[in-house]
Scaffold this active site. Structure first.
Site, short mmCIF file in Angstrom:
data_model
loop_
_atom_site.label_atom_id
_atom_site.label_comp_id
_atom_site.label_asym_id
_atom_site.label_seq_id
_atom_site.Cartn_x
_atom_site.Cartn_y
_atom_site.Cartn_z
N HIS A 14 -9.86 -39.28 19.83
CA HIS A 14 -9.36 -39.37 20.91
C HIS A 14 -9.20 -36.77 21.32
O HIS A 14 -7.88 -36.09 20.94
CB HIS A 14 -8.30 -39.57 21.41
N HIS A 16 -9.26 -33.65 24.23
CA HIS A 16 -9.66 -33.73 25.14
C HIS A 16 -10.17 -31.60 25.06
O HIS A 16 -9.68 -31.11 24.47
CB HIS A 16 -8.73 -32.74 25.99
N LYS A 100 -13.07 -45.16 29.17
CA LYS A 100 -11.34 -45.03 28.89
C LYS A 100 -10.52 -45.32 30.14
O LYS A 100 -11.25 -44.72 31.68
CB LYS A 100 -11.22 -43.34 28.76
N HIS A 137 -5.16 -45.33 28.16
CA HIS A 137 -3.94 -45.08 28.10
C HIS A 137 -2.83 -45.68 28.50
O HIS A 137 -2.30 -46.20 29.58
CB HIS A 137 -3.91 -43.91 29.53
N HIS A 175 -2.77 -42.82 21.81
CA HIS A 175 -1.69 -42.14 21.55
C HIS A 175 -0.39 -43.15 21.37
O HIS A 175 0.47 -42.81 22.81
CB HIS A 175 -1.84 -41.02 22.05
N ASP A 248 -5.56 -36.12 20.40
CA ASP A 248 -4.78 -36.13 21.73
C ASP A 248 -4.40 -34.41 22.03
O ASP A 248 -4.25 -33.64 23.08
CB ASP A 248 -3.79 -37.01 22.19
O1 DOR Z 1 -0.40 -34.86 27.20
C1 DOR Z 1 -0.94 -35.66 27.79
N1 DOR Z 1 -2.25 -34.81 28.13
N2 DOR Z 1 -1.68 -36.37 28.08
C2 DOR Z 1 -2.95 -37.10 28.27
O2 DOR Z 1 -2.74 -38.24 28.41
C3 DOR Z 1 -3.69 -36.36 29.50
C4 DOR Z 1 -3.36 -35.06 28.46
C5 DOR Z 1 -4.09 -33.86 29.32
O3 DOR Z 1 -5.45 -34.61 29.90
O4 DOR Z 1 -3.89 -33.07 29.12
ZN ZN Z 2 -5.29 -37.38 25.90
#
Ligand code: DOR
Ligand code: ZN
Length: 345
Positions: A14, A16, A100, A137, A175, A248
């Protein structure tokens, strides 16, 4: 006693990575330690179609540092207009690894997510038929539900009904932050798994709020009480193969975090492995570290574990980098609050 551990190279289930200048700055922090990562699709606009995923994958491949062998595993962002045939074609072409589900409004860039879960039934049924996992999520967005209860309520009101209505659908609760999440996974069959982040193994809600508000510990789902953190640590370090690492890691430029309305996300990529090794050592579970970081996730997704190895050694603590610089501004690195004695060598 000096200690060292050799593991198969980890995967992050997971992650970003964002896009553009941010992508170029944060990607090397992941490729340094990880072989593969499941890439979240919550860009603006989101990665909705197979064509979007192909283009985003190519931008990630272009941004890889010289010589890095990293493989991005792509996901599609489920909307109420998602075409089941486009999803199936992307899966058949091995372009995507999962889809997702963001409940609309649950988190960063989730405005295009799902409001009416019946509207995505056709896609979910198609996914169950082809064995394509759904990453969830898991928080309700009902404003009358307390933010600390949103995961537990989601399980009862949304997730369990979806799973009952769609037999065979493989689901990853992303998460997880609660003992209810852990218990739900443990009570179900092998079609359900969960990722656990680095930061939720380390912080509870006091870290965010006691003695001053600390925006760099704010993420979604928000960290819960200590008893929940302990349940997550027991799940991660225990023997159940359905719990595996999804960091995450979610970078935001500092001004967007240190703000009257700060963004959710902890940027953990640079120091995740030293932190996780510390957690597993604390729990007397170093022999399970490789399961959590490198084996269980690949097995759930039907992939072979990585052949390459990394070595972690314990030594004199090193100061973790407090920030990285990006073309979009400074990004603060998650501070675990303890010295990092484990180093990837
Ligand atoms: O803390 C988070 N940041 N939770 C999420 O679900 C998205 C993520 C983000 O894209 O910044
Ligand atoms: Zn995330």
């Amino acid at each position: 006693m000096s200690q060292s551990l050799t593991l198969r190279r980890p995967d992050d289930w997971h992650l970003h990575l964002r896009d553009g200048a941010m992508l170029r700055a944060v990607l090397p922090e992941t490729t340094r330690h990880f072989s593969r990562a499941l890439i979240m699709p919550n860009l603006v606009p989101p990665v909705v179609t197979a064509a979007d995923a192909r283009a985003y994958r190519d931008r990630i491949l272009d941004a890889r540092p010289e010589g890095a062998k990293f493989t991005p595993l792509m996901t599609l962002y489920l909307t109420e207009n998602t075409d089941p045939e486009d999803v199936a074609a992307a899966h058949a072409a091995r372009l995507i690894t999962a889809v997702k589900l963001y409940p609309a409004g649950a988190t960063t860039n989730s405005a295009s997510g799902v409001r009416d879960f019946d509207a995505v039934r056709g896609v979910l049924e198609r996914m169950a038929g082809i064995g394509l996992p759904l990453c969830v999520h898991g928080e309700v967005t009902d404003p009358t539900i307390d933010i600390f209860d949103r995961e537990a309520v989601f399980i009862d009101r949304v997730l369990d009904p979806i799973r009952r209505a769609t037999p065979g659908l493989r689901v990853v609760m992303e998460h997880i932050t609660t003992s209810q999440g852990v218990d739900y996974v443990m009570s179900q069959d092998r079609d359900l798994a969960a990722t656990i982040t680095t930061h939720h193994l380390v912080i509870n809600r006091n870290h965010i709020l006691a003695g001053g508000i600390r925006p760099h510990y704010y993420c979604l789902p928000v960290a819960k009480r200590e008893e929940h953190r302990l349940a997550l640590r027991a799940a991660a370090t225990g023997g159940d193969p359905r719990f595996f690492l999804g960091t995450d890691s979610a970078p935001h430029p500092d001004p967007l975090k240190e703000s009257a309305c700060g963004c959710a996300g902890c940027f953990t990529a640079p120091t995740t492995l030293p932190i996780i090794a510390h957690v597993f050592e604390d729990e007397n579970a170093l022999e399970r570290l490789e399961d959590f970081t490198s084996l269980r996730g690949a097995a759930f997704y039907g992939l072979r574990p990585n052949e390459e190895r990394i070595t972690l050694s314990k030594g004199v603590p090193i100061a973790s980098p407090a920030h990285i610089q990006t073309g979009d501004g400074t990004v603060t690195v998650f501070d675990p609050g303890f010295p990092l004695e484990w180093h990837v060598t």
